[in-house]
Design an enzyme around this catalytic site. Structure first.
Site, mmCIF file in Angstrom:
data_model
loop_
_atom_site.group_PDB
_atom_site.id
_atom_site.type_symbol
_atom_site.label_atom_id
_atom_site.label_comp_id
_atom_site.label_asym_id
_atom_site.label_seq_id
_atom_site.Cartn_x
_atom_site.Cartn_y
_atom_site.Cartn_z
ATOM 1 N N SER A 29 -31.629 96.550 -43.856
ATOM 2 C CA SER A 29 -30.300 97.137 -44.064
ATOM 3 C C SER A 29 -29.231 96.264 -43.400
ATOM 4 C CB SER A 29 -30.251 98.529 -43.442
ATOM 5 O OG SER A 29 -31.304 99.310 -43.935
ATOM 6 N N GLY A 87 -31.977 92.053 -41.144
ATOM 7 C CA GLY A 87 -30.994 91.418 -40.273
ATOM 8 C C GLY A 87 -31.173 91.875 -38.830
ATOM 9 N N ALA A 88 -30.279 91.413 -37.961
ATOM 10 C CA ALA A 88 -30.290 91.858 -36.554
ATOM 11 C C ALA A 88 -28.887 91.681 -35.981
ATOM 12 C CB ALA A 88 -31.301 91.049 -35.742
ATOM 13 N N LYS A 99 -31.131 95.870 -32.835
ATOM 14 C CA LYS A 99 -30.771 96.254 -34.185
ATOM 15 C C LYS A 99 -30.139 97.646 -34.146
ATOM 16 C CE LYS A 99 -33.476 95.664 -37.676
ATOM 17 N NZ LYS A 99 -32.260 95.394 -38.466
ATOM 18 N N GLY A 100 -29.590 98.034 -35.295
ATOM 19 C CA GLY A 100 -29.023 99.381 -35.381
ATOM 20 C C GLY A 100 -27.515 99.389 -35.512
ATOM 21 N N GLU A 108 -35.925 101.114 -39.937
ATOM 22 C CA GLU A 108 -36.151 99.661 -39.870
ATOM 23 C C GLU A 108 -37.338 99.335 -38.961
ATOM 24 O OE1 GLU A 108 -31.600 98.005 -40.541
ATOM 25 O OE2 GLU A 108 -32.231 98.505 -38.525
ATOM 26 N N LYS A 126 -25.358 85.515 -33.986
ATOM 27 C CA LYS A 126 -26.231 86.579 -33.450
ATOM 28 C C LYS A 126 -27.205 86.065 -32.377
ATOM 29 C CE LYS A 126 -24.766 89.476 -36.701
ATOM 30 N NZ LYS A 126 -25.622 90.067 -37.700
HETATM 31 C C1 5RP Z 1 -28.678 97.998 -39.389
HETATM 32 C C2 5RP Z 1 -29.111 96.726 -38.762
HETATM 33 C C3 5RP Z 1 -28.600 95.460 -39.367
HETATM 34 O O1 5RP Z 1 -29.681 94.698 -39.801
HETATM 35 C C4 5RP Z 1 -27.790 94.733 -38.332
HETATM 36 O O2 5RP Z 1 -26.739 95.589 -37.914
HETATM 37 C C5 5RP Z 1 -27.207 93.420 -38.873
HETATM 38 O O3 5RP Z 1 -26.283 93.702 -39.872
HETATM 39 P P1 5RP Z 1 -25.432 92.558 -40.583
HETATM 40 O O4 5RP Z 1 -26.386 91.725 -41.363
HETATM 41 O O5 5RP Z 1 -24.459 93.340 -41.451
HETATM 42 O O6 5RP Z 1 -24.721 91.786 -39.504
HETATM 43 O O7 5RP Z 1 -29.825 96.676 -37.788
HETATM 44 O O8 5RP Z 1 -29.111 99.095 -38.650
#
Ligand code: 5RP
Length: 236
Positions: A29, A87-88, A99-100, A108, A126
Site C-alpha cells: 500500500s 513501500g516503507a 511502515k504505516g 502489510e 527513506k
Molecule cells: C502504508 C505504508 C506505505 O508503504 C508507506 O507509508 C510508504 O508510502 P509511500 O510509498 O506513499 O511513501 O506503510 O501503510
C-alpha cells in the site's frame, strides 16, 4: 513528473521485473506500491506475465488491483505468498523498517510475514541511519483503548498523538475500524526488535509499524543528473 515520483516509478518497475508468471503476490500500500500495482497491471495486459494472483494489504490496493483486472485472493485463502512488494517510510542499515504512513501496517505485516520473499521499494529519501528520528512510529489501537495505550507508551518514554483525518472531523479510522497513535522516541529507536515486542505487548495494541527481520531486499530509487535509476541496498 516531480523527482520523487520519478524515483518511485523507477523502483516500482524494477520490483515488478522480479515477478514471474504463476506467482502468488503480496501487493503493498501507499503511493510507491500503487505504482508497482499499476506496472504489474500493464504487464498482465500485455501478456508478459500471466496466472498471477494478488493478496492486497489495504482497501486502496484492493480497489486499484480490481480496477486493473488483477486477480485477487484473500489472505485467509492462501497458504503462502511467493513474493510481497511494499513501500516503507524509513529503512535503516539493517533493513529494519518503519511502515504505516498510510495506516495499513496491520495487513502489510501479515502479508510480509507470510511471504517467501519480501522486497521493499523506496525512494532515496527513506534511507536513514536510525529509525524514528524523523518519521513517527504508527501504532494501531482499539478505539476504546487509545488513551490507555498512549499512557502505556509514555511509560516507555514515547510521546504519541492520535492521527487526525484530513477532510473528516476527528481521527483517521483504519481499514480494520481502529485508530492510530503516531509515536516519537526522543533519541530514535535503539533496539527495534525489543521495542516491537514491548509495544505489541500493551493491551489494546493491534500492531505497530516496526517491521523487524522481514525484509529480503531493499530497492532504492534515486535521481542523479535528472536521470532516475535504481540500486539494491547492501545490508550491514
Ligand atoms: C502504508 C505504508 C506505505 O508503504 C508507506 O507509508 C510508504 O508510502 P509511500 O510509498 O506513499 O511513501 O506503510 O501503510
Amino acid at each position: 513528473m516531480d523527482l520523487q515520483t520519478q524515483m518511485k516509478h523507477a523502483v516500482a518497475c524494477a520490483a515488478v521485473d522480479q515477478i514471474q508468471s504463476g506467482m502468488v503476490l503480496g501487493l503493498g500500500s501507499g503511493s510507491t506500491a500503487a505504482l508497482m500495482i499499476e506496472a504489474l497491471g500493464r504487464k498482465i495486459r500485455s501478456g508478459e506475465i500471466n496466472d498471477v494472483v494478488g493478496v492486497t494489504t489495504s482497501f486502496q490496493g484492493e480497489v486499484l488491483a480490481s480496477e486493473l483486472g488483477i486477480p485477487l485472493k484473500s489472505l485467509s485463502s492462501v497458504s503462502q505468498i511467493d513474493l510481497a512488494i511494499d513501500g516503507a517510510d524509513e529503512v535503516d542499515p539493517n533493513f529494519q523498517l518503519i511502515k504505516g504512513g498510510g495506516a495499513c501496517h496491520v495487513q502489510e505485516k501479515l502479508v510480509a510475514a507470510l511471504a517467501n520473499r519480501f522486497i521493499v521499494v523506496v525512494d532515496s529519501t527513506k534511507i536513514v541511519d536510525k529509525l524514528n528520528l524523523q518519521f513517527k512510529l504508527p501504532v494501531e489501537v482499539l478505539p476504546s483503548a487509545w488513551k490507555q495505550v498512549k499512557n502505556n507508551i509514555q511509560e516507555l518514554n514515547g510521546k504519541s498523538e492520535l492521527r487526525m483525518a484530513k477532510n473528516k472531523a476527528g481521527p483517521i479510522v483504519t481499514d480494520q475500524g481502529n485508530l492510530v497513535l503516531d509515536v516519537i522516541f526522543k533519541n530514535g529507536i535503539d533496539n527495534p526488535e525489543n521495542l516491537e515486542r514491548e509495544i505489541n505487548n500493551i493491551p489494546g495494541v493491534l500492531e505497530n509499524g516496526l517491521f523487524v527481520n522481514l525484509t529480503d531486499q531493499v530497492l532504492v530509487g534515486q535521481v542523479k543528473d535528472d536521470i532516475a535509476s535504481v540500486y539494491s541496498m547492501n545490508q550491514n
